[in-house]
Each structure stands twice: as structure tokens, then as C-alpha cells.
Design a protein around this motif. Structure first.
Motif, PDB file in Angstrom:
ATOM      1  N   TYR A 102      89.452  26.676  67.934  1.00  0.00           N
ATOM      2  CA  TYR A 102      90.467  27.617  68.421  1.00  0.00           C
ATOM      3  C   TYR A 102      89.872  28.664  69.346  1.00  0.00           C
ATOM      4  O   TYR A 102      90.569  29.294  70.119  1.00  0.00           O
ATOM      5  N   ARG A 103      88.549  28.854  69.257  1.00  0.00           N
ATOM      6  CA  ARG A 103      87.899  29.774  70.191  1.00  0.00           C
ATOM      7  C   ARG A 103      87.631  29.107  71.528  1.00  0.00           C
ATOM      8  O   ARG A 103      87.185  29.757  72.466  1.00  0.00           O
ATOM      9  N   GLY A 104      87.808  27.783  71.579  1.00  0.00           N
ATOM     10  CA  GLY A 104      87.566  27.065  72.829  1.00  0.00           C
ATOM     11  C   GLY A 104      86.090  26.830  73.106  1.00  0.00           C
ATOM     12  O   GLY A 104      85.687  26.631  74.245  1.00  0.00           O
ATOM     13  N   THR A 105      85.272  26.863  72.049  1.00  0.00           N
ATOM     14  CA  THR A 105      83.833  26.596  72.233  1.00  0.00           C
ATOM     15  C   THR A 105      83.630  25.134  72.646  1.00  0.00           C
ATOM     16  O   THR A 105      84.223  24.244  72.033  1.00  0.00           O
ATOM     17  N   PRO A 106      82.791  24.877  73.658  1.00  0.00           N
ATOM     18  CA  PRO A 106      82.570  23.488  74.086  1.00  0.00           C
ATOM     19  C   PRO A 106      81.965  22.630  72.962  1.00  0.00           C
ATOM     20  O   PRO A 106      81.223  23.143  72.123  1.00  0.00           O
ATOM     21  N   THR A 107      82.272  21.328  73.004  1.00  0.00           N
ATOM     22  CA  THR A 107      81.930  20.420  71.904  1.00  0.00           C
ATOM     23  C   THR A 107      80.464  20.520  71.463  1.00  0.00           C
ATOM     24  O   THR A 107      80.187  20.658  70.266  1.00  0.00           O
ATOM     25  N   GLY A 108      79.530  20.460  72.399  1.00  0.00           N
ATOM     26  CA  GLY A 108      78.113  20.433  72.046  1.00  0.00           C
ATOM     27  C   GLY A 108      77.691  21.698  71.317  1.00  0.00           C
ATOM     28  O   GLY A 108      77.077  21.655  70.247  1.00  0.00           O
ATOM     29  N   GLU A 109      78.084  22.825  71.895  1.00  0.00           N
ATOM     30  CA  GLU A 109      77.732  24.115  71.310  1.00  0.00           C
ATOM     31  C   GLU A 109      78.381  24.270  69.937  1.00  0.00           C
ATOM     32  O   GLU A 109      77.782  24.785  68.990  1.00  0.00           O
ATOM     33  N   ARG A 110      79.605  23.758  69.848  1.00  0.00           N
ATOM     34  CA  ARG A 110      80.362  23.847  68.609  1.00  0.00           C
ATOM     35  C   ARG A 110      79.614  23.131  67.490  1.00  0.00           C
ATOM     36  O   ARG A 110      79.429  23.657  66.400  1.00  0.00           O
ATOM     37  N   ARG A 111      79.187  21.947  67.795  1.00  0.00           N
ATOM     38  CA  ARG A 111      78.465  21.123  66.824  1.00  0.00           C
ATOM     39  C   ARG A 111      77.182  21.831  66.383  1.00  0.00           C
ATOM     40  O   ARG A 111      76.891  21.945  65.188  1.00  0.00           O
ATOM     41  N   ALA A 112      76.444  22.343  67.359  1.00  0.00           N
ATOM     42  CA  ALA A 112      75.171  23.004  67.064  1.00  0.00           C
ATOM     43  C   ALA A 112      75.397  24.217  66.160  1.00  0.00           C
ATOM     44  O   ALA A 112      74.692  24.403  65.155  1.00  0.00           O
ATOM     45  N   CYS A 113      76.418  25.032  66.476  1.00  0.00           N
ATOM     46  CA  CYS A 113      76.722  26.222  65.673  1.00  0.00           C
ATOM     47  C   CYS A 113      77.071  25.823  64.254  1.00  0.00           C
ATOM     48  O   CYS A 113      76.604  26.439  63.278  1.00  0.00           O
ATOM     49  N   ALA A 114      77.894  24.776  64.119  1.00  0.00           N
ATOM     50  CA  ALA A 114      78.352  24.360  62.798  1.00  0.00           C
ATOM     51  C   ALA A 114      77.184  23.837  61.977  1.00  0.00           C
ATOM     52  O   ALA A 114      77.065  24.126  60.773  1.00  0.00           O
ATOM     53  N   LEU A 115      76.288  23.084  62.613  1.00  0.00           N
ATOM     54  CA  LEU A 115      75.117  22.571  61.900  1.00  0.00           C
ATOM     55  C   LEU A 115      74.248  23.727  61.400  1.00  0.00           C
ATOM     56  O   LEU A 115      73.779  23.731  60.266  1.00  0.00           O
ATOM     57  N   ARG A 116      74.071  24.736  62.263  1.00  0.00           N
ATOM     58  CA  ARG A 116      73.263  25.896  61.872  1.00  0.00           C
ATOM     59  C   ARG A 116      73.905  26.630  60.706  1.00  0.00           C
ATOM     60  O   ARG A 116      73.222  27.034  59.764  1.00  0.00           O
ATOM     61  N   ALA A 117      75.224  26.777  60.760  1.00  0.00           N
ATOM     62  CA  ALA A 117      75.920  27.498  59.689  1.00  0.00           C
ATOM     63  C   ALA A 117      75.779  26.753  58.369  1.00  0.00           C
ATOM     64  O   ALA A 117      75.539  27.354  57.314  1.00  0.00           O
ATOM     65  N   LEU A 118      75.904  25.422  58.424  1.00  0.00           N
ATOM     66  CA  LEU A 118      75.772  24.635  57.190  1.00  0.00           C
ATOM     67  C   LEU A 118      74.347  24.731  56.644  1.00  0.00           C
ATOM     68  O   LEU A 118      74.132  24.807  55.431  1.00  0.00           O
ATOM     69  N   GLU A 119      73.385  24.781  57.553  1.00  0.00           N
ATOM     70  CA  GLU A 119      71.996  24.912  57.118  1.00  0.00           C
ATOM     71  C   GLU A 119      71.796  26.273  56.452  1.00  0.00           C
ATOM     72  O   GLU A 119      71.133  26.387  55.423  1.00  0.00           O
ATOM     73  N   ALA A 120      72.426  27.307  57.021  1.00  0.00           N
ATOM     74  CA  ALA A 120      72.270  28.661  56.494  1.00  0.00           C
ATOM     75  C   ALA A 120      72.811  28.792  55.077  1.00  0.00           C
ATOM     76  O   ALA A 120      72.343  29.617  54.306  1.00  0.00           O
ATOM     77  N   VAL A 121      73.837  27.963  54.726  1.00  0.00           N
ATOM     78  CA  VAL A 121      74.375  28.036  53.360  1.00  0.00           C
ATOM     79  C   VAL A 121      73.720  26.976  52.474  1.00  0.00           C
ATOM     80  O   VAL A 121      74.158  26.742  51.347  1.00  0.00           O
ATOM     81  N   GLY A 122      72.682  26.325  52.994  1.00  0.00           N
ATOM     82  CA  GLY A 122      71.914  25.379  52.179  1.00  0.00           C
ATOM     83  C   GLY A 122      72.580  24.030  52.028  1.00  0.00           C
ATOM     84  O   GLY A 122      72.430  23.363  51.004  1.00  0.00           O
ATOM     85  N   LEU A 123      73.329  23.594  53.043  1.00  0.00           N
ATOM     86  CA  LEU A 123      74.017  22.297  52.943  1.00  0.00           C
ATOM     87  C   LEU A 123      73.516  21.309  53.988  1.00  0.00           C
ATOM     88  O   LEU A 123      74.242  20.407  54.387  1.00  0.00           O
ATOM     89  N   LYS A 124      72.292  21.503  54.436  1.00  0.00           N
ATOM     90  CA  LYS A 124      71.723  20.540  55.387  1.00  0.00           C
ATOM     91  C   LYS A 124      71.729  19.157  54.739  1.00  0.00           C
ATOM     92  O   LYS A 124      71.344  19.000  53.579  1.00  0.00           O
ATOM     93  N   GLY A 125      72.196  18.168  55.470  1.00  0.00           N
ATOM     94  CA  GLY A 125      72.243  16.809  54.918  1.00  0.00           C
ATOM     95  C   GLY A 125      73.589  16.452  54.297  1.00  0.00           C
ATOM     96  O   GLY A 125      73.835  15.306  53.949  1.00  0.00           O
ATOM     97  N   TRP A 126      74.486  17.439  54.166  1.00  0.00           N
ATOM     98  CA  TRP A 126      75.803  17.170  53.561  1.00  0.00           C
ATOM     99  C   TRP A 126      76.917  17.193  54.608  1.00  0.00           C
ATOM    100  O   TRP A 126      78.094  17.188  54.269  1.00  0.00           O
TER     101      TRP A 126
END
Ligand SMILES: Nc1ncnc2c1ncn2[C@@H]1O[C@H](COP(=O)(O)OP(=O)(O)O)[C@@H](O)[C@H]1O
Ligand SMILES: [Mg+2]
Lengths: 242, 403
Positions: free
Chosen positions: A123-147
Motif C-alpha cells: 500500500y506504500r507503493g514500495t517496488p517489488t525488490g525493495e519490498r521483498r528485501a525489507c520483509a526478509l529483514r523484518a522477519l529476520e529481526a523477529v527471529g523467523l529467518k527460514g520461516w
């Protein structure tokens, strides 16, 4: 303590409630959920809200989150009167400055953890690649890397709430509002969640307001506010260490 | 953002394949019906037009009796013509290519043990000229045969087939009722007319032969007049009308007791009729498109209710009213356009098969395909809008609380 530019310039609190009241229904059936709340939350604070069931905690959080509007009084968010904003403007405020975590997780079913976290960025209009990277980082930050590819149904309650937290912080919000985020979790899981939240508060300076019934969880906060029958009953400072 | 919305719509549709298929069934049937009806109708119209054009568009028919309004038949209230009426037309009106007086009588055509009920048509060689009808075999009448009313005949293709099968009929003698008659020619086949009559089912004999040996009178029931190329049929029509009124002593102010029919007129009447029919069938089919639209609206409403919580989540993370509205609207439009595409494929296929079965030409009209597609997409927009607006206007808190 972390400071933001607006704090340095205006010295105004990030959140200010002035005599906020909320009435559901009309006439005899009117239900006074909030009866005049005055509250200030500064940049970078970690506040816990406690109080008996039905005391108006969720109502207050919804107003803070711009999901609802007060019946009376004013809500200033970073100096802006949220009561003056249109429905769409409030949605933009949520989109750009606010993050939510709910007791019931509220994730999209049949949708992977990664895509759940990507949702606010779409909804923020973030481009696909950046969006994916941000989401992966956020999941890693909450300890869900690999899930990342797991759907909510394939995750435990604690993991689902971590996904929800990742979704809330992926946009780098100013405020994270959590309404009984550990209400459905056992105490071990609850502690892990609180550790994650406390880390975001201290490391990224995200302001957190959190509703809980559990004194052990409230102990993570630096200030505890107690609600009773729609008013603030008491406030106390806290060490910030459980 | 739009890309994500479209992808999301496809994903939602795929999630519930059975429901999606049933939802679009109405649109599929509606579009297929419209395409089939309009294509077949267009083919039939073209067929009628080309059939009539085969008669020759510079051809006029003069018949006794008044024209029935808006119809091809005539009321037989006028006296029959005589041969000299045709001669007068040929003599006094300029710009004519040929004039053929004809009369007809149902008779039994007999050859050996074969027996076939057909029409004995009496005329001249001009008949073949005005109808633009070549001989497959044999020769035309000689002027001697015509003048003397000789017992000679030219067979229509059907009569030849019924009486002679594969044999060569030229030179054979057949009987027409009591008249023994020598076959001198065979006509090429013209097949069925678009009105369903067999145009090859008759035997052509000299007009005088018919008068003297079969009907016993001198009536002429129809005069074919063909104008030369470049001569206005309207002008010829007026000239013929004036001449016939004069010859039949019709006082001015009184109505004609005969009728001159222009083939061009016939083309437009007949194609007009099939066009109206096509339009009606198309309209009936379009109604099923509307029904399909209501089906989509129904399912979208159900879907919005089922996904209330999802809508709440989207609104909470910052979706605007129009983001949510677009999501559901795009889903409805993708559904209905997809139904439209399938309907177009099915409709074109059904029209191709139907055209073969009904023996009308298959005329593929890209225009109707585009219209059908646009229409089905529009159905998605119109019937998807209301549910989508409901979704967008939901209260986020209530939506999140929804179980
Ligand atoms: N949408 C609503 N309509 C009517 N009453 C409501 C609504 N939401 C909350 N209330 C009432 O307002 C009061 C405060 O509710 P809530 O803020 O959810 O309390 P808490 O979260 O502290 O348990 C309760 O008595 C509740 O029944
Ligand atoms: Mg509550």
C-alpha cells in the motif's frame, strides 16, 4: 535516548490526548467507554496500559491508532489534530506512522509469512525488490529467518505473533500499538515476544504502547498506566527491566 | 500497485476454482449466446441478400393485384395480363434489356414409369435472360417453336434428376399432363431459395404451348422486366406503372390493380426482417448477460462478507477505501472478462457449427467479438461496484472483530 528531529524542533509529545471521551450508542443505552482521558506519550517511550476488562483500554488504543475517533476531546498525533482528518487521511497516518499488533494476530490466512509482512509496503507503493528485501529483514529481526514461506496455519502462536510484529515494524513506524499481544500465548512465548518488542524500542527508538493484563509483561515497559472505568486511575514509572 | 491488485485478483479466483467457474457461467452462456445468435443472424441476412441479388438487382416483376403492405405476397384482385401487355412494355419503354411474360400451371411430368408433380412454366427465351439462368445442356427455343407453340421443353435440374436420374434427357420425349413434349435443354441448378423453395423444380415450355395445350386461356400471370445496366430501375418502374394504368384504363386517383416489384426493395424488406429477428435474438441473449452480472454481484457480496477480517487487516495497515474498492472491483472485472473470453470462444465455435448445420455462410464479425468482450468487462464493473464499495467502506474495527 533516541530523539527525532520533530522532538528537537517542537518539543511537543508524539501523542497527546486531551479530555478524550468515547460514547457508544445514544440516550439510555449510551455506553461511556472513555470518560475524559488526558495522556502524553513522548518519542521513544515504552508504555504499558493495564486495567480490568471493560475499562476502555482497547477503545483508547483504537483511538491512538486512528482506527476510531473520539466522541469528545482532542487527539494530537505529533502536533496534528487527528480529529480533523478525513477517513483517508487517517488511513495514510496508519500507513506511514503506525504499526499494530493484535491479540488475535490478524494475519492473512493461506498467505505466506513473507507476503503478510509485505502487505503494508504494497500500500506504500514500495517496488517489488525493495519490498521483498525489507520483509526478509523484518522477519529476520523477529527471529523467523527460514520461516518465510510458511502460512499462519503452519506456525505456532508465538511465531504468528512474531510475523504480526514484523508486519508492524517493516514500515519503520513511529509508534507501535499492541493490544494484548501476549494474551493468547504461554508465558515462555510471551517473554520472547516482549524481548523482541523491548529490543525494537531500545534499538530503533520505536515508541511502544502496549496493553496487557500480566504484570510480568508490563514490567518491560518504562511507564505503566492503569485504566479503571474509562478514566486513568494511576500512573507509575518503572525501571524498564522485569 | 495495479499489478499487485491484478495478481491478487487472479490468486483469489484460483483459490476457489469451482466457485469462480460457476460464477462466470452466466457470463459465458450470455456472451456465447449473443455471439452465436448475431453471427448466425448475420450469415442468414447475407444469404438472403445474395439469393435475391442472384435474381438480378435490375429486375422488376409486374403482377396483377395490389401489393400487400410490408409483405411479399399479392392480392389477386386484378385481371391477368395478356401477352400483348408484355409486348407493349418492350415496345414503348426505353432502356430495357429483356421482357419475359410468364404463366404457370401445376402438372404431372411423366417419363417411362417415373412420375413427378411439377410446374409447367410458359415463357420465352427472355425468361432465361432476365433470370440470368444458363443452360447446362442442350439449346434454347427457336423463334419458330415459340411462334408456333411447339411441344418442346427445357427441364429444371430437379425435374431432370427425378425423371432421368443420371441419363441424358436431351431428345427424349416426356409427357406433361396430356401433352407429349420433346426435351431440348436442361437448366443449371440454382438450388434452394432462402425462402426454402426449390427453384429447380419446374419445366419451361413456350408460352403459346402452355396457353394452347395446357391452360386453354391466354393469361399472363407475371411479367419480368430487366433494365439495361446503368438504367435506373426506379424510372423503369414508373414508366411501367404509367403504361399499365393506361392499358388497364385505371382512372387517376384510383389505386393500381397490379404491382411492380423492385428486387432492391425485396432485398431490403427481406434482410430487414432477418435483421430485426437477429436483433431480437441478440437482445434475448443479452438478457442472459445481465443475469450473469447479477450472479457475479451475488458471489462478490458473499466474498466480501467472508473476507471481512481480511478487509479489516488491509484497512488497519493503511489501505485506503479506494485500494480495497479497486481490489474487489478488479476481481469482479477479471472474473467477468474471463467469462467473456470463454464465451467468445464457445460462441464463435457454436456459430461455425450452427452455420454448417443451417447451411448459411459463417461470417466472423470482429466487431461483435469486441463488443461482447467490452460488454462482459462492463458487466463486471457495474455489478462488481456495489460489493466493492461495501468492502471499501467497512469500519476497520468492526471488520477486525468479525469472526
Ligand atoms: N463497538 C462498541 N459498541 C458498544 N460498546 C462497546 C464497543 N466497543 C467497546 N464497547 C464497550 O466499551 C467498554 C470498553 O471496552 P474496551 O475498550 O474493549 O475495554 P477493554 O479493552 O479494557 O477490555 C466495554 O464496556 C465495552 O463493552
Ligand atoms: Mg480489550
Amino acid at each position: 535516548m533516541n530523539t527525532t528531529p520533530s522532538e528537537q524542533i517542537s518539543k511537543s509529545p508524539l501523542i497527546e490526548l486531551k479530555g478524550v471521551a468515547k460514547v457508544y450508542g445514544k440516550g439510555r443505552a449510551a455506553m461511556h467507554a472513555l470518560r475524559g482521558i488526558d495522556l502524553r506519550i513522548d518519542h521513544g517511550e515504552f508504555v504499558a496500559v493495564m486495567g480490568p476488562s471493560g475499562s476502555g483500554k482497547s477503545t483508547c488504543m483504537n483511538i491512538l491508532g486512528c482506527l476510531d475517533t473520539p466522541s469528545a476531546g482532542a487527539y494530537l498525533f505529533d502536533g496534528v489534530d487527528a480529529g480533523e482528518l478525513s477517513r483517508d487521511q487517517r488511513a495514510l497516518l496508519r500507513r506511514n506512522y503506525l504499526g499494530f499488533v493484535f491479540q488475535g494476530f490478524n494475519l492473512l490466512n493461506r498467505t505466506s509469512a513473507l507476503e503478510n509482512v509485505e502487505l503494508p509496503l504494497i500500500y506504500r507503493g514500495t517496488p517489488t525488490g525493495e519490498r521483498r528485501a525489507c520483509a526478509l529483514r523484518a522477519l529476520e529481526a523477529v527471529g523467523l529467518k527460514g520461516w518465510e514461506t510458511h502460512t499462519p496455519g503452519e506456525l505456532s502462536g508465538g511465531q504468528q505473533q512474531r510475523v504480526a510484529i514484523a508486519r508492524a515494524i517493516v514500515t519503520n513506524p513511529k509508534v507501535l500499538l499492541a493490544d494484548e499481544p501476549t494474551g493468547n500465548l504461554d508465558s515462555a512465548c510471551s517473554r520472547e515476544i516482549m524481548e523482541v518488542l523491548a529490543a525494537f524500542n531500545s534499538e530503533r527508538g520505536i515508541t511502544i504502547a502496549l496493553v496487557t493484563h500480566d504484570a510480568d509483561m508490563a514490567a518491560y515497559a518504562k511507564r505503566i498506566i492503569r485504566f479503571l472505568d474509562g478514566i486513568i486511575d494511576s500512573e507509575e514509572q518503572n525501571g524498564g527491566t522485569p | 500497485m495495479l499489478r499487485e491488485t491484478v495478481l491478487l485478483a487472479f490468486r483469489e479466483i484460483r483459490r476457489n476454482v469451482l466457485r469462480s467457474s460457476l460464477t462466470i457461467l452466466g457470463i459465458v452462456i450470455g456472451v456465447a449466446a449473443v455471439i452465436t445468435m448475431v453471427t448466425l443472424g448475420g450469415g442468414a441476412t447475407a444469404q438472403v441478400a445474395s439469393d435475391i441479388a442472384k435474381l438480378g438487382t435490375n429486375l422488376l416483376q409486374v403482377r396483377p393485384g395490389q401489393a400487400r403492405r410490408g409483405h411479399s405476397g399479392t392480392r389477386s384482385t386484378g385481371d391477368m395480363f395478356k401477352e400483348d401487355d408484355a409486348e407493349a412494355i418492350a415496345r414503348e419503354i426505353s432502356g430495357l434489356a429483356a421482357v419475359a411474360p410468364t404463366a404457370s400451371q401445376t402438372t404431372q411430368a411423366i417419363f417411362g414409369n417415373k412420375n413427378w408433380s411439377t410446374a409447367a412454366t410458359g415463357s420465352t427465351n427472355s425468361y432465361l435472360r432476365v433470370r440470368d439462368w444458363p443452360l447446362e445442356n442442350g439449346r434454347q427455343f427457336t423463334s419458330g417453336e415459340l411462334r408456333a407453340g411447339k411441344a418442346v421443353c427445357i427441364l429444371g435440374a430437379t425435374v431432370r434428376k427425378e425423371l432421368f436420374g443420371g441419363q441424358n434427357p436431351i431428345g427424349a420425349t416426356i409427357r406433361l399432363g396430356k401433352l407429349s413434349c420433346q426435351v431440348i435443354g436442361v437448366l443449371e441448378s440454382k438450388g434452394q431459395s432462402s425462402f426454402g423453395t426449390d427453384r429447380d423444380d419446374f419445366v419451361l415450355i413456350p408460352l403459346r404451348t402452355l396457353h394452347r395445350r395446357i391452360t386453354g386461356n391466354t393469361d399472363v400471370s407475371r411479367i419480368y422486366v430487366s433494365a439495361q445496366d446503368g438504367v435506373s430501375t426506379k424510372k423503369v418502374e414508373q414508366d411501367v406503372e404509367r403504361l399499365m394504368r393506361e392499358r388497364r384504363h385505371i382512372a387517376s386517383g384510383k389505386e393500381d390493380d397490379f404491382h411492380v416489384r423492385d428486387m432492391q426493395e425485396l432485398v431490403s424488406t427481406m434482410t430487414g426482417t432477418t435483421r430485426v429477428l437477429t436483433g431480437l435474438l441478440g437482445a434475448v441473449a443479452a438478457v442472459s448477460l445481465l443475469v450473469g452480472g447479477i450472479g457475479i454481484m451475488n458471489i462478490m457480496l458473499v466474498s466480501v462478507t467472508e473476507r471481512t477480517r481480511e478487509i479489516g487487516i488491509r484497512l488497519a495497515v493503511g489501505a485506503l477505501e479506494r485500494d480495497v474498492l479497486m481490489q474487489f472491483l478488479v476481481e469482479a472485472v477479471v472474473l467477468s472478462s474471463f467469462g467473456g473470453l470463454i464465451g467468445i470462444v464457445l460462441g464463435v465455435a457454436a456459430a461455425a457449427v450452427g452455420a454448417r448445420l443451417l447451411a448459411v455462410p459463417f461470417i466472423f464479425d470482429p466487431g461483435i467479438v469486441v463488443i461482447a468482450f467490452v460488454f462482459s468487462a462492463a458487466v463486471g464493473v457495474i455489478f462488481g461496484y456495489f460489493p466493492a464499495r461495501q468492502a471499501g467502506q467497512m469500519d476497520p474495527i468492526e471488520a477486525l472483530r468479525h469472526e
